[in-house]
Structure formats: structure tokens, C-alpha cells
Design a protein around this motif. Structure first.
Motif, PDB file in Angstrom:
ATOM      1  N   ASP A   2     -44.160 -39.345 -11.571  1.00 12.09           N
ATOM      2  CA  ASP A   2     -42.599 -39.530 -11.128  1.00 12.09           C
ATOM      3  C   ASP A   2     -42.479 -39.317  -9.435  1.00 12.09           C
ATOM      4  OD1 ASP A   2     -42.046 -39.848 -13.709  1.00 12.09           O
ATOM      5  OD2 ASP A   2     -41.369 -37.659 -14.135  1.00 12.09           O
ATOM      6  N   ALA A  55     -41.046 -42.407  -7.265  1.00 10.47           N
ATOM      7  CA  ALA A  55     -40.118 -42.179  -6.564  1.00 10.47           C
ATOM      8  C   ALA A  55     -40.090 -42.564  -5.158  1.00 10.47           C
ATOM      9  CB  ALA A  55     -39.373 -40.756  -6.551  1.00 10.47           C
ATOM     10  N   GLU A 107     -38.596 -45.543  -2.677  1.00  5.34           N
ATOM     11  CA  GLU A 107     -38.061 -45.448  -1.437  1.00  5.34           C
ATOM     12  C   GLU A 107     -38.555 -46.384  -0.344  1.00  5.34           C
ATOM     13  OE1 GLU A 107     -37.842 -41.336   0.094  1.00  5.34           O
ATOM     14  OE2 GLU A 107     -37.448 -40.467  -2.022  1.00  5.34           O
TER      15      GLU A 107
END
Length: 154
Positions: free
Chosen positions: A28, A32, A36
């Protein structure tokens, strides 16, 4: 299953669940961070593209402005030179030959003065026009001189 350890008992199923949770959390986190980084790259690309478009527009505008300035300079030189050429040609091909013809036929009183070439500038082109006007006056004076000198044609 449990494994014996001098410090205590380790539950392998619990270790596996913990490893699975840690792996899921790391996955995860990686997703993420990847999102980004991708969003940052998209923003950087968009900014760079916008900067390129602005730079191209400014550069194109400057080139157009330079072209207009060069064209205006070209016209400011070309127009007086064209006028000088046309008027000088008129004097050389018509006015001076007509005056010489009239003088040779004894019609010196009917000779009109050559209209000076107009100069609307005071730069080198204006100097050139003044020189042409001086040459025309000299040519007429030379043509008239034999008829007015003693021993010339009366």
C-alpha cells in the motif's frame, strides 16, 4: 504449530499473519508513493509543456516584431532610393537632353530649369540627392556656357 524457543514459544501462524500484514502495508505504501511520484511527474510535465508553449509564443512574437522592424527599415531606405532613381532617370533621359537640344537650336530663352530632385531626409540618401542636383546644375551650366561665352553662338 508452535516451535519451542528458550525465550518462549513462537506461533508460526501468527508470524505468517504479521508478515502478510506488513507486506500488505508495504505494498500500500509503495502504491501510494508511486501515485505521488506519478502525480508529481505529471505536474512537472504539464509545467514544462506550459513553459515551452509560453517560450515558443514569446519567441514567435519577437521574431514577428523583428521581421516588422526589418521590413519598416527596408521600406524607409527603399522608398527614397526608388524616388531618387526615378527622378534621376527622368532628368538624365528627358530633361537634360531636351535642354541640350533647345540650346543647340538657339532656344536658350525657352529652356526651363530642371526641377531639383526632392529629398525628404537629411541622411546619406539626402546627401546623395543633393549631389545629383549639383551634377544636374553643372551639366546645364556646361551646356549653356558655349552659347554665352564670347565667341560662342549668339
Amino acid at each position: 504449530a508452535q516451535v519451542g524457543d528458550p525465550m518462549g514459544t513462537i506461533n508460526i501462524a501468527e508470524v505468517n499473519r504479521t508478515i502478510t500484514k506488513v507486506n500488505a502495508a508495504l505494498a500500500d505504501l509503495a502504491l501510494a508513493k508511486s501515485a505521488e511520484v506519478e502525480a508529481g511527474a505529471d505536474r512537472a510535465f504539464s509545467d514544462a509543456k506550459g513553459n515551452l508553449v509560453r517560450a515558443a509564443a514569446i519567441g514567435g512574437g519577437l521574431l514577428l516584431m523583428m521581421a516588422l522592424i526589418l521590413f519598416a527599415l527596408y521600406q524607409s531606405i527603399r522608398t527614397p532610393l526608388r524616388r531618387l532613381t526615378e527622378q534621376s532617370r527622368r532628368v538624365a533621359e528627358h530633361d537634360l537632353p531636351d535642354i541640350v537640344y533647345a540650346i543647340r537650336n538657339g532656344d536658350i530663352d525657352t529652356v526651363d530649369e530642371i526641377e531639383p530632385i526632392e529629398a525628404h531626409t537629411t541622411d546619406e540618401i539626402g546627401d546623395l540627392v543633393a549631389a545629383f542636383n549639383g551634377m544636374h546644375r553643372t551639366a546645364i551650366d556646361l551646356a549653356v556656357e558655349p552659347t554665352t561665352s564670347p565667341g560662342g553662338i549668339a
